[in-house]
Write a protein that holds these residues in place. Structure first.
Motif, PDB file in Angstrom:
ATOM      1  N   ARG A 225      30.962 -51.645  17.152  1.00  0.00           N
ATOM      2  CA  ARG A 225      30.886 -50.940  18.441  1.00  0.00           C
ATOM      3  C   ARG A 225      30.310 -51.861  19.515  1.00  0.00           C
ATOM      4  O   ARG A 225      30.722 -51.809  20.678  1.00  0.00           O
ATOM      5  N   ARG A 226      29.364 -52.702  19.121  1.00  0.00           N
ATOM      6  CA  ARG A 226      28.807 -53.665  20.084  1.00  0.00           C
ATOM      7  C   ARG A 226      29.890 -54.623  20.568  1.00  0.00           C
ATOM      8  O   ARG A 226      29.949 -54.937  21.760  1.00  0.00           O
ATOM      9  N   LYS A 227      30.733 -55.107  19.661  1.00  0.00           N
ATOM     10  CA  LYS A 227      31.828 -55.994  20.059  1.00  0.00           C
ATOM     11  C   LYS A 227      32.727 -55.310  21.079  1.00  0.00           C
ATOM     12  O   LYS A 227      33.141 -55.923  22.066  1.00  0.00           O
ATOM     13  N   GLU A 228      33.029 -54.041  20.838  1.00  0.00           N
ATOM     14  CA  GLU A 228      33.867 -53.291  21.770  1.00  0.00           C
ATOM     15  C   GLU A 228      33.179 -53.153  23.125  1.00  0.00           C
ATOM     16  O   GLU A 228      33.818 -53.261  24.170  1.00  0.00           O
ATOM     17  N   SER A 229      31.884 -52.911  23.101  1.00  0.00           N
ATOM     18  CA  SER A 229      31.125 -52.792  24.354  1.00  0.00           C
ATOM     19  C   SER A 229      31.144 -54.099  25.130  1.00  0.00           C
ATOM     20  O   SER A 229      31.335 -54.105  26.348  1.00  0.00           O
ATOM     21  N   ILE A 230      30.946 -55.199  24.422  1.00  0.00           N
ATOM     22  CA  ILE A 230      30.951 -56.512  25.072  1.00  0.00           C
ATOM     23  C   ILE A 230      32.299 -56.757  25.744  1.00  0.00           C
ATOM     24  O   ILE A 230      32.362 -57.208  26.890  1.00  0.00           O
ATOM     25  N   GLU A 231      33.362 -56.439  25.035  1.00  0.00           N
ATOM     26  CA  GLU A 231      34.708 -56.605  25.607  1.00  0.00           C
ATOM     27  C   GLU A 231      34.870 -55.745  26.862  1.00  0.00           C
ATOM     28  O   GLU A 231      35.403 -56.191  27.871  1.00  0.00           O
TER      29      GLU A 231
ATOM     30  N   GLU B 111      25.939 -59.120  38.052  1.00  0.00           N
ATOM     31  CA  GLU B 111      24.699 -59.598  37.434  1.00  0.00           C
ATOM     32  C   GLU B 111      24.189 -58.600  36.392  1.00  0.00           C
ATOM     33  O   GLU B 111      23.798 -58.986  35.293  1.00  0.00           O
ATOM     34  N   LYS B 112      24.213 -57.321  36.728  1.00  0.00           N
ATOM     35  CA  LYS B 112      23.760 -56.296  35.784  1.00  0.00           C
ATOM     36  C   LYS B 112      24.643 -56.265  34.542  1.00  0.00           C
ATOM     37  O   LYS B 112      24.153 -56.165  33.425  1.00  0.00           O
ATOM     38  N   LEU B 113      25.954 -56.370  34.755  1.00  0.00           N
ATOM     39  CA  LEU B 113      26.880 -56.371  33.622  1.00  0.00           C
ATOM     40  C   LEU B 113      26.670 -57.605  32.742  1.00  0.00           C
ATOM     41  O   LEU B 113      26.705 -57.513  31.508  1.00  0.00           O
ATOM     42  N   GLN B 114      26.433 -58.747  33.356  1.00  0.00           N
ATOM     43  CA  GLN B 114      26.178 -59.961  32.583  1.00  0.00           C
ATOM     44  C   GLN B 114      24.896 -59.824  31.763  1.00  0.00           C
ATOM     45  O   GLN B 114      24.839 -60.268  30.611  1.00  0.00           O
ATOM     46  N   ASP B 115      23.876 -59.204  32.336  1.00  0.00           N
ATOM     47  CA  ASP B 115      22.638 -58.950  31.594  1.00  0.00           C
ATOM     48  C   ASP B 115      22.912 -58.025  30.402  1.00  0.00           C
ATOM     49  O   ASP B 115      22.370 -58.234  29.307  1.00  0.00           O
ATOM     50  N   MET B 116      23.755 -57.026  30.613  1.00  0.00           N
ATOM     51  CA  MET B 116      24.085 -56.089  29.544  1.00  0.00           C
ATOM     52  C   MET B 116      24.840 -56.808  28.421  1.00  0.00           C
ATOM     53  O   MET B 116      24.594 -56.556  27.235  1.00  0.00           O
TER      54      MET B 116
ATOM     55  N   GLU C  65      34.929 -55.213  32.871  1.00  0.00           N
ATOM     56  CA  GLU C  65      34.321 -54.702  34.109  1.00  0.00           C
ATOM     57  C   GLU C  65      33.880 -55.844  35.017  1.00  0.00           C
ATOM     58  O   GLU C  65      34.013 -55.763  36.241  1.00  0.00           O
ATOM     59  N   ILE C  66      33.344 -56.909  34.417  1.00  0.00           N
ATOM     60  CA  ILE C  66      32.926 -58.077  35.210  1.00  0.00           C
ATOM     61  C   ILE C  66      34.132 -58.657  35.938  1.00  0.00           C
ATOM     62  O   ILE C  66      34.060 -58.976  37.134  1.00  0.00           O
ATOM     63  N   LYS C  67      35.243 -58.790  35.229  1.00  0.00           N
ATOM     64  CA  LYS C  67      36.466 -59.310  35.858  1.00  0.00           C
ATOM     65  C   LYS C  67      36.898 -58.413  37.018  1.00  0.00           C
ATOM     66  O   LYS C  67      37.264 -58.896  38.089  1.00  0.00           O
ATOM     67  N   ASP C  68      36.855 -57.088  36.791  1.00  0.00           N
ATOM     68  CA  ASP C  68      37.214 -56.149  37.859  1.00  0.00           C
ATOM     69  C   ASP C  68      36.300 -56.294  39.054  1.00  0.00           C
ATOM     70  O   ASP C  68      36.746 -56.276  40.203  1.00  0.00           O
TER      71      ASP C  68
ATOM     72  N   HIS D   7      34.593 -58.931  39.972  1.00  0.00           N
ATOM     73  CA  HIS D   7      34.905 -60.187  40.657  1.00  0.00           C
ATOM     74  C   HIS D   7      36.114 -60.014  41.560  1.00  0.00           C
ATOM     75  O   HIS D   7      36.099 -60.452  42.711  1.00  0.00           O
ATOM     76  N   ARG D   8      37.143 -59.356  41.034  1.00  0.00           N
ATOM     77  CA  ARG D   8      38.348 -59.120  41.852  1.00  0.00           C
ATOM     78  C   ARG D   8      38.023 -58.283  43.074  1.00  0.00           C
ATOM     79  O   ARG D   8      38.477 -58.568  44.170  1.00  0.00           O
ATOM     80  N   ASN D   9      37.228 -57.243  42.892  1.00  0.00           N
ATOM     81  CA  ASN D   9      36.872 -56.360  44.012  1.00  0.00           C
ATOM     82  C   ASN D   9      36.029 -57.087  45.057  1.00  0.00           C
ATOM     83  O   ASN D   9      36.149 -56.810  46.244  1.00  0.00           O
ATOM     84  N   GLN D  10      35.169 -57.980  44.627  1.00  0.00           N
ATOM     85  CA  GLN D  10      34.329 -58.719  45.569  1.00  0.00           C
ATOM     86  C   GLN D  10      35.128 -59.744  46.359  1.00  0.00           C
ATOM     87  O   GLN D  10      34.731 -60.139  47.445  1.00  0.00           O
ATOM     88  N   MET D  11      36.242 -60.180  45.794  1.00  0.00           N
ATOM     89  CA  MET D  11      37.063 -61.189  46.474  1.00  0.00           C
ATOM     90  C   MET D  11      37.866 -60.576  47.606  1.00  0.00           C
ATOM     91  O   MET D  11      38.330 -61.273  48.485  1.00  0.00           O
ATOM     92  N   HIS D  12      38.037 -59.265  47.610  1.00  0.00           N
ATOM     93  CA  HIS D  12      38.840 -58.598  48.657  1.00  0.00           C
ATOM     94  C   HIS D  12      37.991 -58.214  49.827  1.00  0.00           C
ATOM     95  O   HIS D  12      37.017 -57.965  50.056  1.00  0.00           O
TER      96      HIS D  12
END
Length: 76
Positions: A55-61, A18-23, A66-69, A71-76
């Motif tokens: 630089r913002r584009k790079e940050s968004i990527e 949630e925090k990452l999505q807000d960012m 990190e969001i994907k990571d 999600h993967r960590n929460q699934m385990h």
């Protein structure tokens, strides 16, 4: 003399996604606002704004990775 020991706080990652999505949303908003400012900016500022938006584009990527990571960590 009394000694205080600082106990580490437990690692609570439950709201990281949630925090990452807000960012991501905040960064996208800043990107769009900068694009609008660039339309009327003097030439020397346009280059600075453009570089900052890259630089913002790079940050968004990075945030999205990190969001994907997370999600993967929460699934385990």
């Amino acid at each position: 003399m009394e000694r205080y020991q600082n106990e580490p706080k437990p690692d609570d990652r439950s709201d990281n996604v949630e925090k990452l999505q807000d960012m991501v949303q905040d960064t996208i908003e800043n990107y769009r606002e900068a694009e609008e400012r660039m339309e009327n900016a003097p030439e020397h500022e346009k280059k600075e704004i453009s570089e900052k938006n890259e630089r913002r584009k790079e940050s968004i990527e990075g945030f999205r990775d990190e969001i994907k990571d997370e999600h993967r960590n929460q699934m385990h």
